[in-house]
Design a protein around this motif. Structure first.
Motif, mmCIF file in Angstrom:
data_model
loop_
_atom_site.group_PDB
_atom_site.id
_atom_site.type_symbol
_atom_site.label_atom_id
_atom_site.label_comp_id
_atom_site.label_asym_id
_atom_site.label_seq_id
_atom_site.Cartn_x
_atom_site.Cartn_y
_atom_site.Cartn_z
ATOM 1 N N PHE A 255 -1.101 -9.054 9.313
ATOM 2 C CA PHE A 255 -1.145 -10.098 10.338
ATOM 3 C C PHE A 255 -1.937 -9.688 11.587
ATOM 4 O O PHE A 255 -2.054 -10.486 12.520
ATOM 5 C CB PHE A 255 0.275 -10.471 10.765
ATOM 6 N N SER A 256 -2.463 -8.487 11.625
ATOM 7 C CA SER A 256 -3.116 -7.989 12.838
ATOM 8 C C SER A 256 -4.296 -8.864 13.257
ATOM 9 O O SER A 256 -4.447 -9.213 14.439
ATOM 10 C CB SER A 256 -3.583 -6.543 12.634
ATOM 11 N N GLU A 257 -5.144 -9.228 12.315
ATOM 12 C CA GLU A 257 -6.321 -10.030 12.654
ATOM 13 C C GLU A 257 -5.927 -11.429 13.117
ATOM 14 O O GLU A 257 -6.533 -11.989 14.035
ATOM 15 C CB GLU A 257 -7.252 -10.117 11.444
ATOM 16 N N VAL A 258 -4.910 -11.994 12.494
ATOM 17 C CA VAL A 258 -4.444 -13.333 12.877
ATOM 18 C C VAL A 258 -3.930 -13.321 14.309
ATOM 19 O O VAL A 258 -4.253 -14.200 15.120
ATOM 20 C CB VAL A 258 -3.338 -13.811 11.913
ATOM 21 N N ILE A 259 -3.134 -12.313 14.638
ATOM 22 C CA ILE A 259 -2.577 -12.215 15.990
ATOM 23 C C ILE A 259 -3.680 -12.030 17.019
ATOM 24 O O ILE A 259 -3.642 -12.601 18.116
ATOM 25 C CB ILE A 259 -1.559 -11.064 16.062
ATOM 26 N N ALA A 260 -4.677 -11.242 16.692
ATOM 27 C CA ALA A 260 -5.770 -10.981 17.635
ATOM 28 C C ALA A 260 -6.532 -12.253 17.999
ATOM 29 O O ALA A 260 -7.077 -12.368 19.104
ATOM 30 C CB ALA A 260 -6.723 -9.941 17.056
ATOM 31 N N GLU A 261 -6.556 -13.233 17.093
ATOM 32 C CA GLU A 261 -7.300 -14.465 17.354
ATOM 33 C C GLU A 261 -6.616 -15.344 18.394
ATOM 34 O O GLU A 261 -7.258 -16.144 19.062
ATOM 35 C CB GLU A 261 -7.462 -15.259 16.049
ATOM 36 N N GLY A 262 -5.304 -15.234 18.531
ATOM 37 C CA GLY A 262 -4.583 -16.062 19.499
ATOM 38 C C GLY A 262 -3.377 -16.729 18.868
ATOM 39 O O GLY A 262 -2.806 -16.223 17.904
ATOM 40 N N ALA A 263 -3.005 -17.900 19.422
ATOM 41 C CA ALA A 263 -1.823 -18.619 18.959
ATOM 42 C C ALA A 263 -2.222 -19.988 18.408
ATOM 43 O O ALA A 263 -3.259 -20.542 18.759
ATOM 44 C CB ALA A 263 -0.823 -18.783 20.103
ATOM 45 N N TYR A 264 -1.357 -20.508 17.551
ATOM 46 C CA TYR A 264 -1.618 -21.797 16.923
ATOM 47 C C TYR A 264 -0.542 -22.810 17.307
ATOM 48 O O TYR A 264 0.625 -22.465 17.478
ATOM 49 C CB TYR A 264 -1.620 -21.647 15.387
ATOM 50 N N SER A 277 -7.086 -18.911 22.161
ATOM 51 C CA SER A 277 -7.108 -17.506 22.571
ATOM 52 C C SER A 277 -5.995 -17.221 23.569
ATOM 53 O O SER A 277 -5.537 -18.105 24.301
ATOM 54 C CB SER A 277 -8.466 -17.162 23.187
ATOM 55 N N TRP A 278 -5.575 -15.963 23.611
ATOM 56 C CA TRP A 278 -4.533 -15.558 24.551
ATOM 57 C C TRP A 278 -4.999 -15.766 25.991
ATOM 58 O O TRP A 278 -4.205 -16.157 26.856
ATOM 59 C CB TRP A 278 -4.161 -14.093 24.311
ATOM 60 N N GLU A 279 -6.281 -15.526 26.257
ATOM 61 C CA GLU A 279 -6.808 -15.707 27.618
ATOM 62 C C GLU A 279 -6.700 -17.169 28.052
ATOM 63 O O GLU A 279 -6.314 -17.465 29.190
ATOM 64 C CB GLU A 279 -8.266 -15.243 27.683
ATOM 65 N N GLU A 280 -7.036 -18.086 27.158
ATOM 66 C CA GLU A 280 -6.963 -19.514 27.486
ATOM 67 C C GLU A 280 -5.518 -19.942 27.729
ATOM 68 O O GLU A 280 -5.232 -20.724 28.641
ATOM 69 C CB GLU A 280 -7.570 -20.336 26.351
ATOM 70 N N LEU A 281 -4.617 -19.416 26.931
ATOM 71 C CA LEU A 281 -3.207 -19.769 27.104
ATOM 72 C C LEU A 281 -2.673 -19.284 28.439
ATOM 73 O O LEU A 281 -1.920 -19.985 29.122
ATOM 74 C CB LEU A 281 -2.381 -19.173 25.971
ATOM 75 N N ILE A 282 -3.069 -18.078 28.850
ATOM 76 C CA ILE A 282 -2.622 -17.542 30.136
ATOM 77 C C ILE A 282 -3.142 -18.398 31.283
ATOM 78 O O ILE A 282 -2.411 -18.730 32.223
ATOM 79 C CB ILE A 282 -3.089 -16.078 30.291
ATOM 80 N N THR A 283 -4.407 -18.797 31.197
ATOM 81 C CA THR A 283 -4.995 -19.650 32.237
ATOM 82 C C THR A 283 -4.268 -20.987 32.326
ATOM 83 O O THR A 283 -3.954 -21.472 33.420
ATOM 84 C CB THR A 283 -6.484 -19.889 31.947
ATOM 85 N N GLU A 284 -3.961 -21.579 31.179
ATOM 86 C CA GLU A 284 -3.256 -22.862 31.174
ATOM 87 C C GLU A 284 -1.842 -22.715 31.723
ATOM 88 O O GLU A 284 -1.358 -23.579 32.455
ATOM 89 C CB GLU A 284 -3.213 -23.421 29.752
#
Length: 347
Positions: A255-264, A277-284
């Motif tokens: 699951f490492s690659e899936v997690i690195a891509e972000g959340a669904y 992406s995790w960055e976009e989620l943090i900004t939101e």
């Protein structure tokens, strides 16, 4: 096959029906249950935003209430909203009355034990569910252990079962007051809005963060080995997802690659075809916090129950004293949850 809905969790009737139906359909094989829990105060704040602020503002923007202009910017409607502080103070008072347990005193060598010593939740839950054979033994043993001289700290039995959603909040008081806990808020702030829908979510911003109460009913009927409790913060760990896959009988997967891509399928991003992406989620998330803090701040001066000083504690728009009071109230129920599940979260 499977089905996912946190809406099933709080109701003993669902526990009973799932147990009965699945045993009939699967030849006495019971399903695997996965319970994912977020830090309680963060979940409380999220519930305020998504179950109260967002739908209420949308409703007002659509012009559904006479005397309130539609099609205005979100900021325009802040004066019509109750703050998180308002909701939390009101609900906390209600839950303390419902969930308190007797404590042994030096003057009471037998440990206490009458109906005045503890909240009404245990008694009403016992009366509501004692005729159900699946629950009777546990209900009777735990309830009478308290009423016959036991207490919350020295009984060999777990504390009484409480149907929190079913008994703690009550019903509509009258046409304009939707719950007892909101009587003062709605009476003294007639221009502010609580929508007469999804009340079960708005009434329980704290209550639905007390995960031990609904889970205790599930543990009565289901094998603990078939229930996997996961802390939300662990979901970014590939090992946790591997454990989930094993619990469901799925083949091994990295699951490492899936997690690195972000959340669904999170926030406003629906579907599982593309990761956010995790960055976009943090900004939101930061943007939503700024909006809600502004909402809470603008209401302090006119609120009848909230402090006049605006505070944000650990990113949650409530005063520090209230934050600490909620934290202190929730903590023993967290410990009860960890003992039940054998899993400790970093809360």
């Amino acid at each position: 096959t499977g089905e996912a809905s946190p809406g099933y969790l709080p109701y003993p009737s669902v526990v009973k029906d799932v147990y009965r139906i699945m045993k009939q359909q699967l030849d006495h094989q019971l399903p695997k249950i996965i319970m994912v829990a977020r830090e309680p105060l963060d979940r409380m704040y999220s519930s305020y935003r998504y179950n109260y602020v967002h739908p209420t503002v949308e409703y007002l923007q659509n012009g559904h209430i006479n005397g309130i202009l539609g099609n205005q910017p979100e900021e325009y409607y802040q004066k019509y909203l109750f703050s998180l502080e308002d909701f939390v103070r009101a609900e906390l008072k209600q839950l303390k009355a419902c969930l308190s347990l007797p404590k042994k005193t030096k003057q009471d060598d037998n440990g206490g034990g009458n109906d005045d010593d503890f909240g009404f939740g245990a008694r009403l839950s016992y009366e509501k569910w004692r005729k159900q054979p699946q629950f009777y033994n546990a209900l009777h043993q735990r309830y009478t252990a308290i009423t016959n001289g036991g207490n919350a700290t020295n009984s060999s039995l777990p504390p009484p079962l409480v149907d929190l959603d079913g008994v703690c909040y009550g019903k509509r008081v009258n046409r304009t007051v939707f719950r007892k806990q909101w009587a003062e808020l709605q009476t003294e702030n007639p221009t502010k809005v609580i929508l007469d829908k999804n009340l079960h979510l708005q009434q329980a911003m704290i209550g639905r963060s007390l995960y031990t109460f609904p889970l205790e009913w599930w543990y009565l009927l289901f094998n603990p080995s078939d229930i996997l409790f996961v802390c939300t913060e662990e979901l970014s760990n590939p090992d946790t997802l591997h454990e989930l896959a094993l619990q469901l009988g799925l083949p091994s997967y990295n699951f490492s690659e899936v997690i690195a891509e972000g959340a669904y399928n999170v926030g406003g991003h629906r579907g599982y075809d593309k990761a956010t992406s995790w960055e976009e989620l943090i900004t939101e998330e930061e943007g939503q916090e700024n909006l809600t803090v502004k909402s809470s701040s603008s209401m302090k001066a006119s609120s009848t129950v909230a402090p006049t000083e605006v505070s944000t504690t650990n990113g949650i728009p409530i005063s520090e004293d209230l934050y600490n009071e909620v934290k202190e109230f929730v903590e023993p129920f967290n410990e009860r949850l960890f003992a039940l599940t054998g899993k400790r979260c970093n809360w």
